[in-house]
Design an enzyme around this catalytic site. Structure first.
Site, PDB file in Angstrom:
ATOM      1  N   HIS A 112       0.817  -1.223   0.000  1.00 12.93           N
ATOM      2  CA  HIS A 112       0.000   0.000   0.000  1.00 12.93           C
ATOM      3  C   HIS A 112       0.850   1.273   0.000  1.00 12.93           C
ATOM      4  O   HIS A 112       0.305   2.375  -0.055  1.00 12.93           O
ATOM      5  CB  HIS A 112      -0.945   0.026   1.203  1.00 12.93           C
ATOM      6  CG  HIS A 112      -2.011  -1.028   1.147  1.00 12.93           C
ATOM      7  ND1 HIS A 112      -2.889  -1.134   0.102  1.00 12.93           N
ATOM      8  CD2 HIS A 112      -2.328  -2.021   2.024  1.00 12.93           C
ATOM      9  CE1 HIS A 112      -3.698  -2.161   0.317  1.00 12.93           C
ATOM     10  NE2 HIS A 112      -3.382  -2.710   1.475  1.00 12.93           N
ATOM     11  N   ASP A 151      -2.876 -10.549  -2.706  1.00 10.76           N
ATOM     12  CA  ASP A 151      -3.449 -10.080  -1.444  1.00 10.76           C
ATOM     13  C   ASP A 151      -4.927  -9.766  -1.649  1.00 10.76           C
ATOM     14  O   ASP A 151      -5.345  -9.369  -2.744  1.00 10.76           O
ATOM     15  CB  ASP A 151      -2.713  -8.819  -0.984  1.00 10.76           C
ATOM     16  CG  ASP A 151      -3.019  -8.437   0.451  1.00 10.76           C
ATOM     17  OD1 ASP A 151      -2.211  -8.758   1.332  1.00 10.76           O
ATOM     18  OD2 ASP A 151      -4.073  -7.810   0.675  1.00 10.76           O
ATOM     19  N   HIS A 153      -6.542  -7.305  -0.515  1.00  7.76           N
ATOM     20  CA  HIS A 153      -6.686  -5.864  -0.711  1.00  7.76           C
ATOM     21  C   HIS A 153      -5.938  -5.434  -1.968  1.00  7.76           C
ATOM     22  O   HIS A 153      -4.848  -5.929  -2.245  1.00  7.76           O
ATOM     23  CB  HIS A 153      -6.121  -5.092   0.494  1.00  7.76           C
ATOM     24  CG  HIS A 153      -6.761  -5.468   1.795  1.00  7.76           C
ATOM     25  ND1 HIS A 153      -6.349  -6.559   2.523  1.00  7.76           N
ATOM     26  CD2 HIS A 153      -7.772  -4.902   2.491  1.00  7.76           C
ATOM     27  CE1 HIS A 153      -7.084  -6.650   3.629  1.00  7.76           C
ATOM     28  NE2 HIS A 153      -7.956  -5.663   3.636  1.00  7.76           N
ATOM     29  N   ASP A 240      -4.734 -12.996   2.912  1.00 10.56           N
ATOM     30  CA  ASP A 240      -5.975 -12.659   3.598  1.00 10.56           C
ATOM     31  C   ASP A 240      -7.230 -12.957   2.778  1.00 10.56           C
ATOM     32  O   ASP A 240      -8.320 -12.525   3.126  1.00 10.56           O
ATOM     33  CB  ASP A 240      -5.968 -11.190   4.053  1.00 10.56           C
ATOM     34  CG  ASP A 240      -5.339 -10.264   3.042  1.00 10.56           C
ATOM     35  OD1 ASP A 240      -5.054 -10.696   1.913  1.00 10.56           O
ATOM     36  OD2 ASP A 240      -5.123  -9.080   3.382  1.00 10.56           O
TER      37      ASP A 240
END
Length: 444
Positions: A112, A151, A153, A240
């Site tokens: 991120h 991931d 996200h 995740d």
């Protein structure tokens, strides 16, 4: 005894001295349970699999990638440098031929963290994959690199860093941004004008299971990788998507992750997210390690896994099938970008591609307003500048001269720095000169 077809190096770094809080999902136990599991399963007794210690990245490794304001030391701790150094060590093992594959099981994570950094967002301060990739290019020359971010996200930071890079393919498979942080990662985001189609987002619906995830890899990701022909495949290996993860809504199992990795066949994997510390991560990491080593992973199962319970419904399958029909065209036949309308792609103004971005650092509570300008060039990738102001810092300027810069873009980069010094409009100015390996910063 299991046998490995490929040699694998595993780098551990649990960052004992760094945590957002003692009970935060991103804490050292994420890796400690995995470490115990791999040892209990006898992974390091397998011929061809060995554990390595991380290196420590230099500040220059960070400055090669990021505009850090006011300076790298204000946003980077020793743990971040070791985490990035773990990724660099993984790259070193592969690039020097010591190991066929490598997996950096490290924290803090990084995907991120964007080109400009004022603080921490999404638990990330610096982008450890990007630091690793640019370290490779610095030491081993230009490389065509494919990053596949698995991931849950969206890897918005990695997308931002490589938005204008035609030699880096960034593919992100993630839970649809309409339902999860950071709320980005849609098919309309295809890369900058000189790298259209090099960014591909695959937003999957909540409750996607192994079936849907592997379908997207087989029908979208693999044909694109085959066409792009990268020198290296990097798996930004967030975990995740697991059905037990406490902060996401997907239903992927350890078997699904292992099969995905076997299909993807990455040269290097770097751990990102994954917060089901006991029930998922030890099994996911074990499955990924076995898959990367070319060993049998069919026995890897979570104690509570029931396939029927986590099976996706027919509507989810039909939706993903539609994505598989449409999304490859973004890479193979991207629509032309004329920059005449304001969008996430930005606008074209004369010889410049301009994007305005408002960024929120959720971990640190910082707001940032940024204007990114790419000076379009027919002879190289183009000169990049970023004007940025945040709730932490006054107006700042970053200028990047690319590794392949032509003489005109190099000259223009130094002219921007000179003008900034004369005008005195910026509190902090940073130069990234990849061509001459010069990294400088100025404070006024």
């Amino acid at each position: 005894m299991l046998k490995s077809e490929k040699s694998l190096g595993i780098i551990f770094f649990p960052a004992f001295d760094w945590a957002i809080s003692p009970t935060h999902p991103e804490r050292e136990e994420r890796l400690l349970y995995t470490q115990d599991q791999l040892r209990e399963e006898g992974l390091f007794d397998m011929e061809g699999i060995a554990e390595y210690k991380p290196l420590v990245a230099d500040i220059e490794d960070v400055e090669r990638v990021h505009f850090c304001f006011p300076e790298p030391q204000s946003v980077v701790t020793r743990s971040h440098l070791v985490s990035a150094g773990g990724a660099i060590r993984a790259a070193q093992l592969v690039m020097e031929g010591e190991r066929d594959r490598s997996f950096a099981i490290v924290r803090p994570p990084g995907h991120h963290a964007m080109k400009v950094v004022h603080g921490s967002r999404g638990f990330c301060n610096i982008n450890i994959e990007a630091v690793m990739i640019e370290w490779i290019r610095e030491h081993y020359g230009p490389k065509r690199v494919a990053i596949v971010d698995t991931d849950c996200h969206h890897g918005d930071g990695t997308q931002d860093i490589y938005w204008h890079d035609p030699d880096t393919l960034f593919i992100s498979l993630h839970q649809d941004g309409r339902t999860l942080f950071p709320g980005t990662g849609f098919p309309k985001d295809m890369g900058g004008p000189s790298a259209l189609g090099r960014t591909l987002n695959i937003p999957l619906p909540p409750n996607t299971s192994d079936e849907g995830y592997l379908m997207a890899v087989e029908r979208i990701v693999l044909p694109i990788l085959e066409d792009f022909k990268p020198d290296l495949i990097i798996n930004s290996a967030g975990q995740d998507n697991h059905y037990s993860d406490p902060i996401t809504n997907m239903n992927v199992s350890a078997q699904g992750y292992a099969k995905l990795n076997s299909m993807l066949n990455p040269d290097i994997a770097v751990l990102e997210g994954g917060y089901a510390i006991q029930g998922a991560l030890p099994y996911l990491n074990l499955g990924i390690c076995l898959a990367m080593a070319g060993a049998d992973f069919s026995h890897v199962r979570e104690p509570d896994y029931t396939p029927e319970k986590w099976k996706q419904d027919a509507r989810t399958t039909a939706y993903i099938e539609q994505l598989c029909d449409v999304l490859p065209q973004i890479y193979f036949n991207p629509p032309p970008f004329d920059g005449s309308e304001k969008s996430a792609q930005g606008v074209i103004a004369g010889d410049r591609a301009i994007r305005h971005k408002d960024i929120f650092y959720d971990t640190d509570g910082i707001t940032e307003a940024q204007t990114e300008t790419l000076y379009l060039c027919d002879h190289c990738r183009g000169l990049l500048s970023c004007e940025s102001r945040s709730s932490n810092n006054p107006l700042c300027l970053g200028v990047e001269i690319p590794q392949s810069a032509c003489p005109a873009c190099r000259k223009k980069g130094y002219k921007l720095i000179e003008d900034a010094q004369i005008k005195g409009a910026y509190r902090y100015v940073q130069l990234i000169n990849r061509l001459d390996k010069e990294y400088m910063r100025y404070g006024f």
